[in-house]
Design a protein around this motif. Sequence first.
Motif, PDB file in Angstrom:
ATOM      1  N   ILE A 137      39.689  38.492  32.921  1.00  0.00           N
ATOM      2  CA  ILE A 137      38.688  39.851  33.819  1.00  0.00           C
ATOM      3  C   ILE A 137      38.716  38.950  34.955  1.00  0.00           C
ATOM      4  O   ILE A 137      39.390  40.327  35.850  1.00  0.00           O
ATOM      5  CB  ILE A 137      37.347  40.215  33.489  1.00  0.00           C
ATOM      6  N   LYS A 138      37.736  38.005  35.216  1.00  0.00           N
ATOM      7  CA  LYS A 138      37.524  37.543  36.602  1.00  0.00           C
ATOM      8  C   LYS A 138      39.294  36.738  37.701  1.00  0.00           C
ATOM      9  O   LYS A 138      39.706  37.297  38.489  1.00  0.00           O
ATOM     10  CB  LYS A 138      36.390  36.285  36.947  1.00  0.00           C
ATOM     11  N   THR A 139      40.082  36.717  36.365  1.00  0.00           N
ATOM     12  CA  THR A 139      40.976  36.544  37.265  1.00  0.00           C
ATOM     13  C   THR A 139      42.073  37.593  37.641  1.00  0.00           C
ATOM     14  O   THR A 139      43.019  37.833  38.593  1.00  0.00           O
ATOM     15  CB  THR A 139      42.171  35.702  35.925  1.00  0.00           C
ATOM     16  N   ILE A 140      42.072  38.768  36.429  1.00  0.00           N
ATOM     17  CA  ILE A 140      42.550  40.435  37.081  1.00  0.00           C
ATOM     18  C   ILE A 140      41.350  40.632  38.334  1.00  0.00           C
ATOM     19  O   ILE A 140      43.004  41.099  39.316  1.00  0.00           O
ATOM     20  CB  ILE A 140      42.442  41.064  35.806  1.00  0.00           C
ATOM     21  N   ILE A 141      40.740  40.449  38.026  1.00  0.00           N
ATOM     22  CA  ILE A 141      40.166  40.990  39.305  1.00  0.00           C
ATOM     23  C   ILE A 141      40.250  39.946  40.488  1.00  0.00           C
ATOM     24  O   ILE A 141      40.433  41.254  41.629  1.00  0.00           O
ATOM     25  CB  ILE A 141      38.848  41.980  39.222  1.00  0.00           C
ATOM     26  N   ASP A 142      40.116  38.928  40.461  1.00  0.00           N
ATOM     27  CA  ASP A 142      40.038  38.105  41.988  1.00  0.00           C
ATOM     28  C   ASP A 142      41.885  37.857  42.121  1.00  0.00           C
ATOM     29  O   ASP A 142      41.767  38.552  43.892  1.00  0.00           O
ATOM     30  CB  ASP A 142      40.232  36.156  41.722  1.00  0.00           C
TER      31      ASP A 142
END
Length: 198
Positions: A137-142
């Motif tokens: 999820i963090k990869t997508i939002i970053d």
Amino acid sequence: MIIREDLLLEYGGKYETYYPNETIFSEESLPKFYFQIVNGVVELNNYHEDGKEFTQNILSDGQSIGESLLFNEKSYPMNAIAKTECKLLKVPREDFFSLIGQNRNVMMDMFKCMADRLYYKYLMLFNISSSDPQFKIKTIIDYLKSTQCSDNNQTFQIPYTRQQIANLTGLRVETVIRTVKKMESENMVKIEGRKILY
């Protein structure tokens, strides 16, 4: 916008409207047109044998759809589905090749766009290999914040629903909901109503 609308119209482009859940092109069909979104949201996806959807990408105003496949004459490996009412500019393949052949700056913009898409694919390929939902999820939002927000210190509203995040990461929507709540408790994101702020 990748290519100016007036230039697309000059090279045979036509406006077309697609309605929510309408197919723009489907997996296994041959690429015959360059598509550019004037306004609206388009999802590139596939379906597993069990019917579960996997989202490849979500595109919106000014972005092009499946343009790299015009160059290799292979069938589409994904579907393009209108998620909202969409107005697209559609240019026949040969006219599109004339356009980029006669406009070097447009060709360079197209190369940059394809390089950005390739970067996204590499990022997502590594992301999918992880078993950590928070990392996914963090990869997508970053990535979203880096491409859609000019100031990294500014609060960014994630433009996707929890279901769309699940479809992009291969997670269950319940896992996304739980993980986002955990990320909020760790002060990584804020939740305001149904909005996720990063």
